[in-house]
Design a protein around this motif. Sequence first.
Motif, short mmCIF file in Angstrom:
data_model
loop_
_atom_site.label_atom_id
_atom_site.label_comp_id
_atom_site.label_asym_id
_atom_site.label_seq_id
_atom_site.Cartn_x
_atom_site.Cartn_y
_atom_site.Cartn_z
N ALA A 128 0.95 -1.21 -0.15
CA ALA A 128 -0.12 -0.03 -0.02
C ALA A 128 0.90 1.29 0.08
CB ALA A 128 -1.01 -0.12 1.08
N ARG A 129 0.42 2.33 -0.63
CA ARG A 129 1.08 3.64 -0.49
C ARG A 129 -0.10 4.98 -0.53
NH1 ARG A 129 4.39 2.90 -5.93
NH2 ARG A 129 4.95 0.99 -5.02
N LEU A 130 0.56 5.87 -0.17
CA LEU A 130 -0.14 7.16 -0.25
C LEU A 130 0.70 7.99 -1.22
CD1 LEU A 130 -2.19 9.33 0.63
CD2 LEU A 130 -0.63 10.01 2.44
N ASN A 131 0.07 8.45 -2.31
CA ASN A 131 0.53 9.17 -3.34
C ASN A 131 0.03 10.65 -3.05
OD1 ASN A 131 1.82 10.50 -5.55
ND2 ASN A 131 0.90 8.81 -6.90
N LEU A 150 5.43 6.82 1.07
CA LEU A 150 4.85 8.07 0.76
C LEU A 150 5.55 8.56 -0.64
CD1 LEU A 150 3.01 10.55 1.32
CD2 LEU A 150 4.92 11.61 2.57
N MET A 151 4.75 8.83 -1.46
CA MET A 151 5.26 9.21 -2.98
C MET A 151 4.65 10.56 -3.54
SD MET A 151 3.94 6.52 -5.71
CE MET A 151 4.85 7.29 -7.08
N SER A 152 5.31 11.30 -4.31
CA SER A 152 4.83 12.53 -4.75
C SER A 152 5.52 12.27 -6.31
CB SER A 152 5.59 13.85 -4.38
OG SER A 152 5.26 14.67 -5.12
N ASP A 153 4.46 12.29 -7.42
CA ASP A 153 4.68 11.97 -8.72
C ASP A 153 3.87 13.14 -9.53
OD1 ASP A 153 2.16 11.19 -8.76
OD2 ASP A 153 2.57 9.33 -9.76
N PHE A 154 3.30 14.11 -9.09
CA PHE A 154 2.60 15.07 -9.88
C PHE A 154 2.61 16.56 -9.38
CE2 PHE A 154 -1.98 16.99 -10.51
CZ PHE A 154 -2.02 16.36 -11.73
N ALA A 155 3.06 17.18 -8.44
CA ALA A 155 3.29 18.48 -8.31
C ALA A 155 4.38 18.65 -7.16
CB ALA A 155 1.89 18.87 -7.63
N SER A 156 4.87 19.69 -7.26
CA SER A 156 5.91 20.28 -6.24
C SER A 156 5.25 20.47 -4.83
CB SER A 156 6.60 21.39 -6.71
OG SER A 156 7.41 21.22 -7.93
N THR A 172 9.26 4.73 3.18
CA THR A 172 10.03 5.02 1.99
C THR A 172 9.34 6.31 1.77
OG1 THR A 172 10.32 2.79 1.26
CG2 THR A 172 10.33 4.69 -0.34
N PHE A 173 10.04 7.32 1.31
CA PHE A 173 9.69 8.59 0.91
C PHE A 173 10.19 8.74 -0.66
CE2 PHE A 173 9.92 13.45 1.18
CZ PHE A 173 8.46 13.74 0.35
N ARG A 174 9.19 8.72 -1.53
CA ARG A 174 9.77 8.60 -3.16
C ARG A 174 9.18 9.87 -3.70
NH1 ARG A 174 6.90 4.60 -7.46
NH2 ARG A 174 7.97 5.53 -9.51
N LEU A 175 10.49 10.42 -4.44
CA LEU A 175 10.03 11.64 -5.08
C LEU A 175 10.25 11.21 -6.47
CD1 LEU A 175 12.79 13.90 -3.00
CD2 LEU A 175 10.44 13.36 -2.71
N ALA A 176 9.02 11.54 -7.42
CA ALA A 176 8.98 10.73 -8.69
C ALA A 176 8.38 11.71 -9.69
CB ALA A 176 8.09 9.65 -8.51
N LYS A 177 8.78 12.97 -9.48
CA LYS A 177 8.07 13.95 -10.51
C LYS A 177 9.39 14.71 -11.18
CE LYS A 177 5.35 18.06 -11.90
NZ LYS A 177 5.02 17.46 -13.31
N VAL A 197 14.77 7.68 1.54
CA VAL A 197 14.73 8.46 0.56
C VAL A 197 14.95 8.30 -0.91
CG1 VAL A 197 14.53 11.09 -0.33
CG2 VAL A 197 14.25 10.35 2.23
N THR A 198 13.93 8.22 -1.93
CA THR A 198 14.45 7.62 -3.29
C THR A 198 13.94 8.38 -4.28
OG1 THR A 198 14.54 5.85 -4.75
CG2 THR A 198 12.67 5.84 -3.46
N VAL A 199 14.87 8.90 -5.13
CA VAL A 199 14.47 9.78 -6.44
C VAL A 199 14.37 9.08 -7.63
CG1 VAL A 199 15.31 11.80 -7.64
CG2 VAL A 199 15.71 11.71 -5.23
N THR A 200 13.17 8.97 -8.33
CA THR A 200 13.08 8.25 -9.29
C THR A 200 12.70 9.16 -10.79
OG1 THR A 200 10.75 7.71 -8.76
CG2 THR A 200 12.45 5.97 -8.06
N ALA A 201 13.06 10.09 -10.70
CA ALA A 201 12.70 11.37 -11.75
C ALA A 201 14.16 12.22 -11.97
CB ALA A 201 11.53 12.07 -11.34
#
Length: 266
Positions: A128-131, A150-156, A172-177, A197-201
């Motif tokens: 499960a995750r919260l985006n 926790l992830m963010s792939d849509f906005a700053s 995990t805190f994923r930064l994906a935008k 903290v992982t950066v995938t963008a």
Amino acid sequence: TAGALAALFLLSPAARATNYSWVATGTTGTWNTSTANWDDGVTNPTAWVNGNDAVFNGFASSTTITLGTNITATSLTTNATGGTTTINLQGSTFALDVPSITVNTTQIDMFAKLTGTHGLTLSASGSARLNLKTAADYTGDTYLNSGTYLMSDFASNVLPSTTVVNMATSSTFRLAKAGASQQIAGLVSSSTNAGTVTVTAVGYNLTLSTKASATTTFSGTISNNSTNLLYLVVNGSGTQALNGTNSFYGTTTVSGGTLSLGTNLT
């Protein structure tokens, strides 16, 4: 008599939050205080009453829940069987005031703004995750319990700039935008090596703006690859300690405050 009334008042239990379970059928629905989309354990269906616990059970496919007014909940829990639970603000000005979110089995795409004079505690199970899709403005710190994603792939800046992100083991805190930015007031590990903290963008900007006289210590891992560069900035007037094994590609800039490094930064 006045004494009897006072005694009765003292014996009356304090008001407690009630579980309200979503019972609307179909893949769309409106969360407001007038539509009977809920079961409160006494009446089914009934309308939502602010200040209670919201539970979403049994979704087998993606479902969109749209806020029709400002909502206040003590907690929000999803127990879906699959798919994505989407709480969608759909361009309106309504917000969700909730201090605790538990995500089981599924994913929440949170387009609604998270607000309130409190922090946010996230719990999860399985994959499960919260985006977070929309900038939040709650006033407290953010706590990622063990196993949360926790992830963010849509906005700053989906998290408030004044929040400290506290990370537990296996969180995990994923930064994906690509090209996005996030400013927070520091990173903290709840125990040794806790949190990733992982950066995938490509080209993500992360600013740790430390608070005056405060030291935030992160002993987890910050990681990416040579394509997804991270631009890390430390500013403010406090201290951010990075004591974990950090092997991220990109740049590190200290424009204010203090950056304290452990022995495992590469």
